[in-house]
Design a protein around this motif. Structure first.
Motif: not given
Length: 206
Positions: A93-100, A124-136
Motif C-alpha cells: 500500500e505504501s509503494e506506488r510502483e507495486l499498486a498493481e 495475490g491479484r495482479i492488475e493488468l494493463p487492460v481494465p481487468a485483473s487476474v489471480a496469480g
C-alpha cells in the motif's frame, strides 16, 4: 490451376489463419481470466491471523531482534504467516510502483522430507494493463545477506496460462519488487528457514 482459383485458395488460407489466430487469442484470454490459485487468506487449511497484538506485529518484533543482534550474538526469530502477510500488505500500500498487486497472502511450508527444503508461496491479484485483473501465485528465493533484500522468482502461475507464457509477467513483477526493496536497508545478515506456518529468520551482525 487458373489464376482465379489460386487467388481463391489464398483467400481461404488467409481466412483460416485469421480464424486460428482469433481462436488462439480468445483461448489465451479465457486461460488468463479463469482459474488460477485461490486468493483466500488460507494456507493448507490454516486461516491466517493478520491482526496480532501490538507487541506481536512484524515491526515491533523485528526491531527488538535487530537490536539484540547489535551485541554480536547470533539469534533467530520465528514469524508466522499472518504477521508477514499483514506487513507485506502494508508495504504494498505504501509503494506506488507495486499498486498493481493486491489481496496478497504469504504461506510458509516446511520440508517434505529430509532431502528437500521448505518454501514460501505468495498469492495475490495482479492488475493488468487492460481494465481487468487476474489471480496469480509465485514461489521464489529472498536473499537477505546483502545491503537490501533481493527477490528471485522461481515459479509463477497466472490464471490458467501455461508456464512458458508467464515468464515475462514474472520478470516484470521481480523487477518491480526489487526496485521497491532497494530502499529497504538491512542492518545485519540473515538467512531463512521455512517451517509449516512460519519462517525462522537466523541473524548475525555484520
Amino acid at each position: 490451376m487458373t489464376r482465379s482459383t489460386l487467388v481463391g485458395w489464398i483467400v481461404i488460407a488467409a481466412a483460416a489463419l485469421l480464424v486460428l489466430l482469433l481462436a488462439a487469442a480468445v483461448a489465451l484470454v479465457v486461460l488468463t481470466f479463469t482459474g488460477g490459485p485461490s486468493l483466500a487468506p488460507v494456507c493448507a487449511g490454516r486461516s491466517l491471523d493478520m491482526t496480532p497484538a501490538p507487541d506481536r506485529t512484524f515491526d515491533a518484533r523485528w526491531s527488538a531482534f535487530d537490536t539484540f543482534l547489535e551485541g554480536g550474538v547470533p539469534d533467530a526469530l520465528d514469524i508466522e504467516e499472518g504477521v508477514v502477510t499483514a506487513r507485506a500488505r502494508d508495504f504494498l500500500e505504501s509503494e506506488r510502483e507495486l499498486a498493481e498487486i493486491s489481496e496478497l497472502t504469504i504461506c510458509f511450508f516446511g520440508p517434505r522430507d529430509d532431502a528437500s527444503l521448505g518454501y514460501a508461496e505468495v498469492r495475490g491479484r495482479i492488475e493488468l494493463p487492460v481494465p481487468a485483473s487476474v489471480a496469480g501465485a509465485l514461489r521464489g528465493r529472498l536473499d537477505l545477506g546483502g545491503a537490501h533484500p533481493v527477490l528471485e522468482i522461481t515459479h509463477i502461475e497466472v490464471g490458467n496460462l501455461p508456464a512458458f507464457l508467464t515468464m515475462s509477467v514474472g520478470q516484470g513483477i521481480e523487477d518491480a519488487v526489487n526496485g521497491a526493496l532497494a530502499d529497504v536497508a538491512l542492518r545485519h545478515r540473515y538467512s531463512l528457514e521455512f517451517r509449516e506456518g512460519l519462517v525462522r529468520v537466523v541473524g548475525r551482525s555484520r
